[in-house]
Design a protein around this motif. Structure first.
Motif, mmCIF file in Angstrom:
data_model
loop_
_atom_site.group_PDB
_atom_site.id
_atom_site.type_symbol
_atom_site.label_atom_id
_atom_site.label_comp_id
_atom_site.label_asym_id
_atom_site.label_seq_id
_atom_site.Cartn_x
_atom_site.Cartn_y
_atom_site.Cartn_z
ATOM 1 N N SER A 121 0.852 -1.186 0.000
ATOM 2 C CA SER A 121 0.000 0.000 0.000
ATOM 3 C C SER A 121 0.887 1.234 0.000
ATOM 4 O O SER A 121 2.030 1.193 0.435
ATOM 5 C CB SER A 121 -0.907 0.026 1.234
ATOM 6 O OG SER A 121 -0.135 0.147 2.415
ATOM 7 N N SER A 123 0.650 5.613 0.812
ATOM 8 C CA SER A 123 -0.191 6.666 1.384
ATOM 9 C C SER A 123 0.606 7.950 1.549
ATOM 10 O O SER A 123 1.762 7.925 1.985
ATOM 11 C CB SER A 123 -0.712 6.246 2.766
ATOM 12 O OG SER A 123 -1.289 4.953 2.734
ATOM 13 N N SER A 142 -6.414 8.724 6.301
ATOM 14 C CA SER A 142 -6.814 7.313 6.332
ATOM 15 C C SER A 142 -5.600 6.490 5.933
ATOM 16 O O SER A 142 -4.933 6.800 4.946
ATOM 17 C CB SER A 142 -7.963 7.048 5.361
ATOM 18 O OG SER A 142 -9.136 7.682 5.797
ATOM 19 N N SER A 217 -8.399 -0.465 8.161
ATOM 20 C CA SER A 217 -8.036 0.933 7.918
ATOM 21 C C SER A 217 -8.169 1.718 9.215
ATOM 22 O O SER A 217 -9.022 1.413 10.051
ATOM 23 C CB SER A 217 -8.940 1.534 6.837
ATOM 24 O OG SER A 217 -8.603 2.879 6.596
ATOM 25 N N GLN A 219 -7.923 5.923 10.934
ATOM 26 C CA GLN A 219 -7.879 7.355 10.670
ATOM 27 C C GLN A 219 -7.072 8.002 11.782
ATOM 28 O O GLN A 219 -7.278 7.709 12.962
ATOM 29 C CB GLN A 219 -9.277 7.961 10.609
ATOM 30 C CG GLN A 219 -9.986 7.730 9.278
ATOM 31 C CD GLN A 219 -11.080 8.742 9.036
ATOM 32 O OE1 GLN A 219 -11.806 9.123 9.950
ATOM 33 N NE2 GLN A 219 -11.188 9.196 7.797
ATOM 34 N N PHE A 252 -1.684 1.022 12.967
ATOM 35 C CA PHE A 252 -2.369 0.167 11.992
ATOM 36 C C PHE A 252 -2.142 -1.312 12.288
ATOM 37 O O PHE A 252 -3.084 -2.112 12.296
ATOM 38 C CB PHE A 252 -1.879 0.499 10.582
ATOM 39 C CG PHE A 252 -2.241 -0.548 9.565
ATOM 40 C CD1 PHE A 252 -3.550 -0.731 9.161
ATOM 41 C CD2 PHE A 252 -1.263 -1.367 9.020
ATOM 42 C CE1 PHE A 252 -3.880 -1.706 8.233
ATOM 43 C CE2 PHE A 252 -1.578 -2.343 8.098
ATOM 44 C CZ PHE A 252 -2.896 -2.512 7.700
#
Length: 270
Positions: A121, A123, A142, A217, A219, A252
């Motif tokens: 991933s 971000s 997120s 996920s 935040q 996470f």
């Protein structure tokens, strides 16, 4: 925290980035991001070692190994040999490796999901100036972004390692916001880059033969809405992005392994 582990400059850096007041003066002698990243890794190493030894939770060993792998290849200037060596250690399910591409303002998380397969991933970490100053609230992130599963051989090779190192070390000015001055378009080097080359180049290359998979996920507030006092202007001052990246990864992984409530509680204890 033991007195002899950190230098005076590193302790000052940690005070400013970890225990930061909401408003600071530009007259402070702020350490640059790269100069004291070693202190971030030292702090993380101490915290993770203490956390894993006190918790007695075997699942956290993979988190510890992942951060040790991160510290090995990304303290100061990234180089090809260390990056490739860290990537090639990813071979057992649960093995993970975070990487923060500094000149792309991008956090990439890789985790082995099964034989020959890895989840990836990417971000954005910190907000650019306009996003940080256009709201009275702390920008939310997120994390992670969309997660893709692909063949591990696509990631763990010399060509990919070379491109990751290049994006970590080299600022590409077309990733910066621009302004007009005397009829010219100028890249604003006081701002942060976007994740253009990860989004449009690295990630599509890595996941070309992969598939998107479901993922936990979270935040999180990045705390970019910290203001610098400078005459009549107010500009965002950035908490160290390596430190932010590490906190995102820890939170996470704990939420992913232990669920929202338990994982968040363990993160706050961490």
């Amino acid at each position: 925290m033991e007195e002899g582990i950190f230098t005076t400059a590193e302790r000052k850096f940690l005070d400013q980035h970890v225990f930061l007041p909401r408003r600071i003066s530009v007259n402070n002698d702020l350490a640059t991001e790269k100069a004291c990243e070693a202190s971030v890794h030292k702090l993380l190493a101490l915290s993770i070692n203490l956390f894993t030894s006190e918790s007695g939770i075997p699942e956290l060993d993979k988190v510890k190994e992942g951060f040790e792998r991160w510290r090995t290849y990304q303290t100061g200037q990234s180089n090809l040999g260390q990056m490739l060596g860290a990537l090639q250690e990813l071979n057992k399910p649960g093995d993970l490796m975070p990487m923060f591409l500094r000149q792309q303002n991008c956090l990439i998380l890789c985790e082995v999901t099964g034989p020959g397969k890895i989840a990836i991933s990417a971000s954005q970490v910190s907000a650019q100036n306009k996003e940080a100053t256009d709201t009275l609230l702390d920008p939310l992130r997120s994390f992670p972004g969309p997660v893709y599963e692909t063949d591990i051989s696509i990631l763990c090779n010399v060509s990919t390692a070379r491109q990751l190192v290049a994006l970590d070390n080299n600022l590409l000015k077309d990733t910066l916001p621009t302004y007009f001055k005397k009829g010219q378009t100028i890249a604003d080097t006081s701002d942060l880059p976007n994740t253009k080359y990860v989004d449009d180049w690295i990630l599509p290359m890595l996941i070309a033969n992969g598939k998107q998979i479901s993922s936990t996920s979270i935040q999180a507030k990045i705390k970019d809405r910290i203001l610098v006092e400078k005459e009549s202007s107010q500009l965002p001052w950035r908490r160290n992005r390596m430190y932010i990246s590490a906190k995102l990864v820890v939170r996470f992984l704990l939420v992913k392994k232990f669920g929202g409530s338990s994982g968040t509680l363990m993160y706050k204890l961490f």
